[in-house]
Write an enzyme that holds these catalytic residues in place. Sequence first.
Site, PDB file in Angstrom:
ATOM      1  N   ASP A   5       0.867  -1.178   0.000  1.00 12.74           N
ATOM      2  CA  ASP A   5       0.000   0.000   0.000  1.00 12.74           C
ATOM      3  C   ASP A   5       0.902   1.226   0.000  1.00 12.74           C
ATOM      4  OD1 ASP A   5      -2.357   1.609   0.267  1.00 12.74           O
ATOM      5  OD2 ASP A   5      -1.970   1.792   2.409  1.00 12.74           O
ATOM      6  N   SER A   6       0.309   2.378  -0.244  1.00  9.58           N
ATOM      7  CA  SER A   6       1.083   3.617  -0.206  1.00  9.58           C
ATOM      8  C   SER A   6       1.622   3.901   1.184  1.00  9.58           C
ATOM      9  CB  SER A   6       0.208   4.787  -0.660  1.00  9.58           C
ATOM     10  OG  SER A   6      -0.880   4.972   0.234  1.00  9.58           O
ATOM     11  N   TYR A  37      -0.312   8.433  -2.050  1.00  7.38           N
ATOM     12  CA  TYR A  37      -0.397   8.261  -3.502  1.00  7.38           C
ATOM     13  C   TYR A  37      -1.511   9.116  -4.112  1.00  7.38           C
ATOM     14  CZ  TYR A  37       2.605   4.044  -3.763  1.00  7.38           C
ATOM     15  OH  TYR A  37       3.649   3.145  -3.738  1.00  7.38           O
ATOM     16  N   GLY A  38      -2.508   9.459  -3.307  1.00 11.20           N
ATOM     17  CA  GLY A  38      -3.687  10.140  -3.837  1.00 11.20           C
ATOM     18  C   GLY A  38      -3.402  11.475  -4.500  1.00 11.20           C
ATOM     19  N   CYS A  68      -4.495  -1.017  -1.974  1.00 10.47           N
ATOM     20  CA  CYS A  68      -4.584   0.432  -2.131  1.00 10.47           C
ATOM     21  C   CYS A  68      -5.528   0.717  -3.293  1.00 10.47           C
ATOM     22  CB  CYS A  68      -3.195   1.000  -2.411  1.00 10.47           C
ATOM     23  SG  CYS A  68      -3.141   2.772  -2.761  1.00 10.47           S
ATOM     24  N   ASN A  69      -6.613   1.425  -3.028  1.00 14.88           N
ATOM     25  CA  ASN A  69      -7.558   1.777  -4.081  1.00 14.88           C
ATOM     26  C   ASN A  69      -6.892   2.612  -5.167  1.00 14.88           C
ATOM     27  OD1 ASN A  69     -10.585   1.130  -3.058  1.00 14.88           O
ATOM     28  ND2 ASN A  69      -9.306   1.681  -1.327  1.00 14.88           N
ATOM     29  N   THR A  70      -6.046   3.564  -4.758  1.00 17.93           N
ATOM     30  CA  THR A  70      -5.404   4.456  -5.712  1.00 17.93           C
ATOM     31  C   THR A  70      -4.460   3.693  -6.627  1.00 17.93           C
ATOM     32  OG1 THR A  70      -5.552   6.286  -4.137  1.00 17.93           O
ATOM     33  CG2 THR A  70      -3.974   6.525  -5.930  1.00 17.93           C
ATOM     34  N   GLU A 147      -1.121   8.753   8.165  1.00 15.68           N
ATOM     35  CA  GLU A 147       0.269   8.324   8.027  1.00 15.68           C
ATOM     36  C   GLU A 147       1.141   8.875   9.155  1.00 15.68           C
ATOM     37  OE1 GLU A 147       2.242   6.382   5.834  1.00 15.68           O
ATOM     38  OE2 GLU A 147       0.271   5.536   5.416  1.00 15.68           O
ATOM     39  N   CYS A 179     -10.830   4.181   0.528  1.00 12.07           N
ATOM     40  CA  CYS A 179      -9.379   4.179   0.732  1.00 12.07           C
ATOM     41  C   CYS A 179      -9.103   3.310   1.945  1.00 12.07           C
ATOM     42  CB  CYS A 179      -8.873   5.602   0.959  1.00 12.07           C
ATOM     43  SG  CYS A 179      -7.128   5.706   1.454  1.00 12.07           S
ATOM     44  N   HIS A 181      -6.929   3.442   4.129  1.00 12.45           N
ATOM     45  CA  HIS A 181      -6.570   4.189   5.336  1.00 12.45           C
ATOM     46  C   HIS A 181      -7.801   4.569   6.158  1.00 12.45           C
ATOM     47  CE1 HIS A 181      -2.700   4.775   3.287  1.00 12.45           C
ATOM     48  NE2 HIS A 181      -2.202   5.273   4.401  1.00 12.45           N
TER      49      HIS A 181
END
Length: 257
Positions: A5-6, A37-38, A68-70, A147, A179, A181
């Site tokens: 993931d990011s 990443y978004g 990660c969706n992005t 984060e 997302c 997160h």
Amino acid sequence: MGVFDSGVGGLTVLAALRDALPGVPLHYIADSANAPYGERSREFITERSLALTQHLRDRGAALVVVACNTATAAAAEALRRQHPDLPIVGIEPGIKPAAAASRNGRVGVLATTATVNSARFQALIERHAAGAQITAVACSGVVKHIEEGDLDSPALRELVARYCAPLKQAGVDTALLGCTHYPFIRALWQAELGPGVQLLQIEEAVALQAARLWPALLRTSAPAPIRLASTGDAAVLERLGREGLGWEGFALERCTV
């Protein structure tokens, strides 16, 4: 099984994978040095996704989950072209189940800017909205707070209120956390939207798909090791692993990919 993931958000997917496949060793990489990443370009996200997938494969991954969706929206097709023999499981907002679950046909999606603006996301709406009215909001800045380990500051609450406002105005009765997160602050979203709005997330569906693709001959019932790695500061990753998920005894390392 490799997972990336990011940043720390994919831990929510990792927890679902652990529940579904307790005997499978899990190697997770948080690309925290490059999060979020978004706000990144599609090209940058694809480059990082290819590098992380190759690193996981080099370390023995027999299947890779893009938690990660992005990254799924930007890079899933490129990953499958680069690794045609490697099972790759992505994650994306569950428009179809949300439309089915909505009582009034009004669905909200809370996601990153890159996800909301992606062609893949627009295609999901066209294919699966089933007549539902979709209100999608790009939630810039939320991932950065998570984060940094900030899960309940006044600044974060202000962002949550701002991004929930269009959903409340649209009268949605169902909202997607688009997302990985965002489940870490699920209580904030729910409090702002109110008890009449049902919140949906997709981690369990991803784990079930990974379990379906994972070879049966590689399954055991004994608890398998978990390895957490970060390209940046691993302190938040370690804290959320211990406090957020209640895990002990996992390996923690710095990743230089």
